[in-house]
Design an enzyme around this catalytic site. Structure first.
Site, PDB file in Angstrom:
ATOM      1  N   SER A  16       0.861  -1.177   0.000  1.00 25.77           N
ATOM      2  CA  SER A  16       0.000   0.000   0.000  1.00 25.77           C
ATOM      3  C   SER A  16       0.899   1.229   0.000  1.00 25.77           C
ATOM      4  CB  SER A  16      -0.946  -0.030   1.205  1.00 25.77           C
ATOM      5  OG  SER A  16      -1.842   1.059   1.163  1.00 25.77           O
ATOM      6  N   HIS A  43      -2.931  -1.157  -3.216  1.00 22.00           N
ATOM      7  CA  HIS A  43      -4.075  -0.263  -3.114  1.00 22.00           C
ATOM      8  C   HIS A  43      -3.976   0.852  -4.151  1.00 22.00           C
ATOM      9  CE1 HIS A  43      -4.434  -1.442   1.416  1.00 22.00           C
ATOM     10  NE2 HIS A  43      -4.838  -2.399   0.598  1.00 22.00           N
ATOM     11  N   ASP A 135      -4.234  -4.302   6.116  1.00 20.38           N
ATOM     12  CA  ASP A 135      -4.647  -5.176   5.014  1.00 20.38           C
ATOM     13  C   ASP A 135      -3.544  -6.197   4.741  1.00 20.38           C
ATOM     14  OD1 ASP A 135      -6.126  -6.258   2.969  1.00 20.38           O
ATOM     15  OD2 ASP A 135      -5.588  -4.730   1.500  1.00 20.38           O
TER      16      ASP A 135
END
Length: 339
Positions: A16, A43, A135
């Site tokens: 990310s 992401h 995540d």
């Protein structure tokens, strides 16, 4: 029956914030004859265009491309999740899905890792790189439960250590390295035959979550029950009721499938609260400015009875705005001026 050694030939990578540099370092460290397929979930904003395949293709010797729905899982190739699609592993094919967002993200790292846990199991390696929040931590744990191997970028090296730290808090692994070392160890790992052993079947919860990621948004993806009680919280994506998942609950889903980790849900509500306070502050400042203008107009037209009323309104609004501004700066010093 003689157990046959196997090779790990699927590598799933999640990243990310700060992840582009980490991914470039990993791509640079992998050799031209790398004998495994690499699936990358990072992401990305839904409406954005992504140059990540070109960046990774230039960084190292492996070709990189956006994953294609139904395309083959090709060894020696980096398959990158396109914006607004979950990248999932099927039976020898790649699957792109517009399943529900997870912690506000699509692609989501957890979705990719879970699919590898189900369809590759011991043949999969999960790699968590730089990123904020958590995540990938639940998906990495599922992959390890199914016999896969976990690798994590050293949090001390990551530009954003949240994802690596949360992954390590949930899954113990000896494979924690800076990115350049991680790539070298990863190459050795996929070339070393694995020793077969008992692997538990995918749990019903894992299969359900994977099915939700593949099926898209639909009603009753998760229904209330003893194992999924209402949490009392609302989904930031759709406003629906969130149900608790896990024991103790560390994941929440609404009835149409949007998923939230506890940490991501807290952060999202924090942002909503900050935005609401910012809106209130601007409203108070504008109301004070309007009251001052009305005070001047009333004075100009000789309506002295209204002058004091508008002056009191302006003073009260300014006092409330100053109190709110001090609170905002104390709670969110990084925002600077909230006006």
């Amino acid at each position: 029956m003689v157990a046959v050694p196997f090779h790990r030939d699927v590598v799933v990578v999640g990243a990310s914030a700060g992840g582009v540099e980490s991914l470039r370092g990993l791509a640079r460290a992998l050799p031209e004859d790398f004998p495994a397929a690499v699936l990358v979930a990072m992401h990305l904003a839904p409406g954005s265009s992504s140059a990540l395949p070109q960046i990774l293709g230039r960084a190292g010797p492996l070709p990189a491309t956006h994953a294609v729905h139904g395309g083959p899982v090709t060894k020696g190739m980096i398959h990158v999740a396109p914006p607004d699609r979950h990248l999932l592993l099927g039976d020898g094919t790649l699957v792109l899905s517009r399943g529900p967002t997870e912690s506000g993200h699509r692609p989501a790292v957890n979705a990719t890792f879970r699919s590898a846990a189900i369809h590759a199991g011991p043949a999969a390696v999960g790699v968590v790189l730089s990123g904020a929040l958590d995540d990938g931590s639940a998906g990495l744990a599922a992959l390890v439960e199914r016999g896969g191997v976990a690798m994590v970028q050293d949090p001390a090296e990551a530009l954003y250590p949240g994802m690596p730290r949360n992954a390590l808090a949930r899954t113990s692994t000896e494979h924690v390295y800076p990115v350049d070392v991680l790539g070298t160890v990863l190459d050795k790992l996929v070339r070393t035959p694995g020793e077969p052993g008992p692997v538990p079947p995918p749990s019903p919860a894992l299969l359900l979550e994977d099915r939700i990621a593949r099926d898209g948004v639909r009603m009753d993806a998760v229904t209330p029950g003893e194992s999924n009680p209402p949490s009392g919280y609302s989904c930031p994506d759709c406003g629906g009721a969130l149900l608790e998942l896990g024991e103790p609950p560390d994941q929440y889903r609404c009835r149409i499938g949007h998923a939230w980790s506890t940490e991501a849900l807290l952060r999202t509500h924090d942002l909503e609260f900050e935005r609401a306070l910012g809106t209130a502050l601007r409203s108070l400042d504008e109301k004070a400015a309007l009251a001052r203008r009305m005070q001047r107009d009333a004075k100009l037209h000789g309506t002295t009875g209204l002058t004091g009323r508008y002056e009191n309104t302006a003073r009260e609004c300014l006092e409330a705005a100053e109190t709110l501004r001090r609170f905002l700066l104390a709670q969110y010093p990084e925002t600077g001026s909230a006006s």
